[in-house]
Design a protein around this motif. Structure first.
Motif, PDB file in Angstrom:
ATOM      1  N   ASP A 274       1.448  12.124  -1.819  1.00 27.65           N
ATOM      2  CA  ASP A 274       0.619  10.806  -1.574  1.00 27.65           C
ATOM      3  C   ASP A 274      -0.308  11.070  -2.838  1.00 27.65           C
ATOM      4  O   ASP A 274      -1.172  11.723  -2.820  1.00 27.65           O
ATOM      5  CB  ASP A 274      -0.083  10.994  -0.398  1.00 27.65           C
TER       6      ASP A 274
ATOM      7  N   ASN B   9       0.840  -1.214  -0.032  1.00 31.46           N
ATOM      8  CA  ASN B   9      -0.058  -0.038   0.092  1.00 31.46           C
ATOM      9  C   ASN B   9       0.905   1.579   0.015  1.00 31.46           C
ATOM     10  O   ASN B   9       0.558   2.301  -0.531  1.00 31.46           O
ATOM     11  CB  ASN B   9      -0.785   0.109   1.188  1.00 31.46           C
ATOM     12  N   ASP B  10       2.168   1.086   0.786  1.00 31.88           N
ATOM     13  CA  ASP B  10       2.896   2.325   0.572  1.00 31.88           C
ATOM     14  C   ASP B  10       3.634   2.464  -0.728  1.00 31.88           C
ATOM     15  O   ASP B  10       4.019   3.547  -1.009  1.00 31.88           O
ATOM     16  CB  ASP B  10       4.152   2.018   1.884  1.00 31.88           C
ATOM     17  N   GLN B  11       3.966   1.435  -1.410  1.00 31.28           N
ATOM     18  CA  GLN B  11       4.791   1.466  -2.669  1.00 31.28           C
ATOM     19  C   GLN B  11       3.933   1.683  -3.843  1.00 31.28           C
ATOM     20  O   GLN B  11       4.570   2.155  -4.586  1.00 31.28           O
ATOM     21  CB  GLN B  11       5.596   0.108  -2.689  1.00 31.28           C
TER      22      GLN B  11
END
Length: 304
Positions: A198, A26-28
């Motif tokens: 983001d 999810n972060d990447q």
């Protein structure tokens, strides 16, 4: 049946501490949602060191190589579903509904059904060639409640879209936001675009699209305020981003607000008033609807 892969992501985990697989992905990977990634894991489309992994919480260790295969999506098409909806007004050209908090407006990846459009198609006939967003001329977020106008034919759709473009219609919201104000009214004029930090968020950016929000302070409580907000433009997440920008994020907003906030199921934002010129009669029409029970109950608690 052989899976058709539309694209793949090759990643490597290099942190000393262990991490959850779904959280790392999810972060990447900014262009996929966490729910999409979790489904890919469940369906065997994520490999760690060339081995399929089926648990979202599988732990990654330094040196692990991760391959995410994104399967080709099946074409999305809105189909009628027997879902109750609150109709505020309806004639042969337009329908105005009170969308509940928690309902997505139209089908999309991750939300193929149980949307407002699915409910509308069951309720009445929409003459529109758009198979995903038939009749939709504007949207409100999943966890925002309130009024939405929907076109039932091409004449109505063109008219309502023109009014939105020319800013001649009326859209007013109620919101509970963090903090108190010295001023009673204000205008936020700040361009919006995709966040550079983001990619899942919108943000105030220099090269963004023009966005203007007007606000009036209706009541003030300890650490919170009740606002009436009027949209001059209609950008994605406009009110939510603008309120965060001036230091007063919408209470309960999981994307742009603080974690320490009012209990609920999403942001306390409600599309209260909607006005437009009827596409056939050319008469001004205006509708208002009170917020949902959780909004009213929270206000009552704040007043106490």
């Amino acid at each position: 049946m052989r899976k058709i892969i539309s694209k793949s992501y090759n990643l490597e985990y290099n942190e000393p501490k262990k991490a959850r697989l779904d959280a790392f992905l999810n972060d990447q990977i900014a262009d996929l949602t966490r729910s999409q990634l979790q489904k890919f894991i469940k369906d065997g489309n994520v490999l760690v060191n060339n081995q399929p992994v089926s648990k979202n919480g599988s732990k990654l260790t330094a040196g692990d190589k991760i391959l995410v295969n994104v399967p080709e999506e099946e074409p999305i098409k809105a189909v009628p579903e027997n879902i109750p909806i609150e109709v505020v007004y309806e004639d042969d050209d337009v329908i105005v509904v009170n969308k509940p908090q928690g309902m997505v407006v139209h089908p999309a990846a991750g939300h193929p059904d149980k949307t407002l459009v699915n409910a509308i198609l069951y309720h009445c006939q929409i003459n529109d060639d758009d198979v995903i967003r038939p009749g939709i001329v504007h949207r409100i977020d999943k966890d925002t409640s309130g009024l939405l106008m929907i076109a039932k034919n091409n004449l109505a759709k063109q008219s309502l879209m023109k009014q939105l473009k020319e800013k001649s219609n009326l859209r007013e919201y109620l919101a509970i936001v963090h903090g108190n104000f010295k001023e009673k009214t204000g205008k936020i004029n700040a361009p919006l675009g995709r966040s550079k930090v983001d990619r899942k968020k919108q943000a105030v950016v220099e090269d963004g699209r023009n966005a203007v929000t007007h606000f009036t302070v209706l009541e003030q409580f300890e650490n919170y305020s009740l606002l009436k907000l009027k949209l001059e433009t209609g950008r994605t997440h406009q009110i939510r981003v603008h309120m965060q920008y001036i230091g007063h994020p919408v209470a309960g907003d999981p994307l742009y607000g603080p974690k320490n906030t009012l209990p609920g199921k999403g942001q306390f934002l409600h599309a209260e008033t909607l006005g437009f010129v009827h596409p056939r009669t050319n008469k001004w029409m205006e509708f208002s609807i009170e917020p949902p029970k959780i909004f009213l109950d929270t206000l009552a608690q704040l007043r106490r």
